[in-house]
Each structure stands twice: as C-alpha cells, then as structure tokens.
Design an enzyme around this catalytic site. Structure first.
Site, PDB file in Angstrom:
ATOM      1  N   PHE A  65       0.815  -1.366   0.111  1.00 28.38           N
ATOM      2  CA  PHE A  65       0.073   0.061   0.079  1.00 28.38           C
ATOM      3  C   PHE A  65       0.796   1.294   0.099  1.00 28.38           C
ATOM      4  O   PHE A  65       0.304   2.301   0.055  1.00 28.38           O
ATOM      5  CB  PHE A  65      -1.116  -0.048   1.316  1.00 28.38           C
ATOM      6  N   ASN A 103     -12.509  -1.062   6.431  1.00 33.09           N
ATOM      7  CA  ASN A 103     -13.838  -1.024   5.933  1.00 33.09           C
ATOM      8  C   ASN A 103     -15.107  -1.192   6.801  1.00 33.09           C
ATOM      9  O   ASN A 103     -15.153  -1.799   7.921  1.00 33.09           O
ATOM     10  CB  ASN A 103     -13.880  -2.175   4.873  1.00 33.09           C
ATOM     11  N   CYS A 136     -13.497   1.483  -1.631  1.00 30.97           N
ATOM     12  CA  CYS A 136     -14.363   0.607  -2.368  1.00 30.97           C
ATOM     13  C   CYS A 136     -15.622   1.376  -2.646  1.00 30.97           C
ATOM     14  O   CYS A 136     -16.421   0.975  -3.469  1.00 30.97           O
ATOM     15  CB  CYS A 136     -14.762  -0.508  -1.234  1.00 30.97           C
TER      16      CYS A 136
END
Length: 160
Positions: A65, A103, A136
C-alpha cells in the site's frame, strides 16, 4: 476509556516549539490495510516533532500500500507475529494508541467491537477515525485521519 479527543496544542509564549527535555520513542505498527497508504504522511509529521525518534514495524502485506522508499526511517519487517509480541511485551506505564481504520463492513462485525473494547480495557487509547469515502466507494466512518492529527495525538501523549 473513551476515544482520545484532541485539542489544539497551545503555542509557547515565543510562538515556537518547546525544546524537549528528553527523547521520546514512537513505534508505529502498520498492517495490511489500505490505511497503510498514509504511512509516509504519518511518519513525516511525527519526525517534525522535536525530540521524537520514530521506528516503523510493518507487515509484508502492508508494503503493498505504500512505497517503502518514501519512508524516511528504517522499516522493520516481520511475518505477522510482531503485532501480538510487541503488544504483549508493552510497558503498560507507557501510552499505546491504536486506530482501527477499516472497511465499514469489517467495522460493523461483532468481533471488531469485542477486540476494540478489549484494547480499551487494557488501558490503550483509541484514536478515532473520520467519515470519508472508502476506497471501495462506500461512505465509512473508520478512515484514518491526516492533517496534523497524529502530531496532536503524539504531543498529547508526551504531556501525559
């Protein structure tokens, strides 16, 4: 223990940063989460605080990342065990801050609430996240904050 609420650091009378009387060591642990994208910003901000020595322990998955060449300190890698080993060996008289950025679906899972409460029960301090659009595409409340937030958190811990 409630999540850490930060107030703006108070400027010194001369409007300059105070000269630290001692050196403080900060260990940043980063895992394979998209929040690892912010590691270069976090480390750069921490290094601007006088008297801080910063070390980073990272999982191999986290390196996907961010660009390790962008991190201006030595990176220490481990397969995955560092997370539990470092925390189990932690000096409980020293502050440990954690930021459960993830998330929204992961955040809403009951295991996450249990794990966060367990960390708080140990006396560790939760750094609250902010609402942002997730990678997302969802709108989520557990995204890692930027913009001097970590500097404020670190300064607050040094004052404890």
């Amino acid at each position: 223990m409630e999540p850490l609420t930060l107030s703006e650091p108070q400027p010194s009378p001369q409007n300059s940063l105070p000269t630290p009387e001692k050196t403080y060591h900060v260990l940043v642990g980063v895992t394979g989460s998209v929040a690892a994208l912010k590691l270069p910003v976090l480390v750069s901000e921490l290094l601007e605080i006088p008297g801080l020595k910063v070390r980073v322990v990272t999982t191999e998955r986290a390196k996907h990342f961010y660009n390790p060449q962008e991190i201006p300190v030595t990176l220490y890698s481990d397969a995955e065990e560092w997370q539990t080993c470092v925390i189990r060996a932690w000096d409980m008289t020293k502050p440990l801050l954690f930021c459960p950025a993830m998330n929204t679906a992961m955040w809403e899972h009951p295991i996450t609430a249990h794990q966060v409460e367990q960390l708080k029960d140990f006396g560790y301090t939760e750094i609250p996240c902010v609402v942002k659009r997730l990678v997302c595409g969802d709108e989520g409340e557990h995204q890692l904050e930027e913009e001097n937030y970590w500097e404020k958190a670190t300064r607050r811990c040094i004052m404890l």
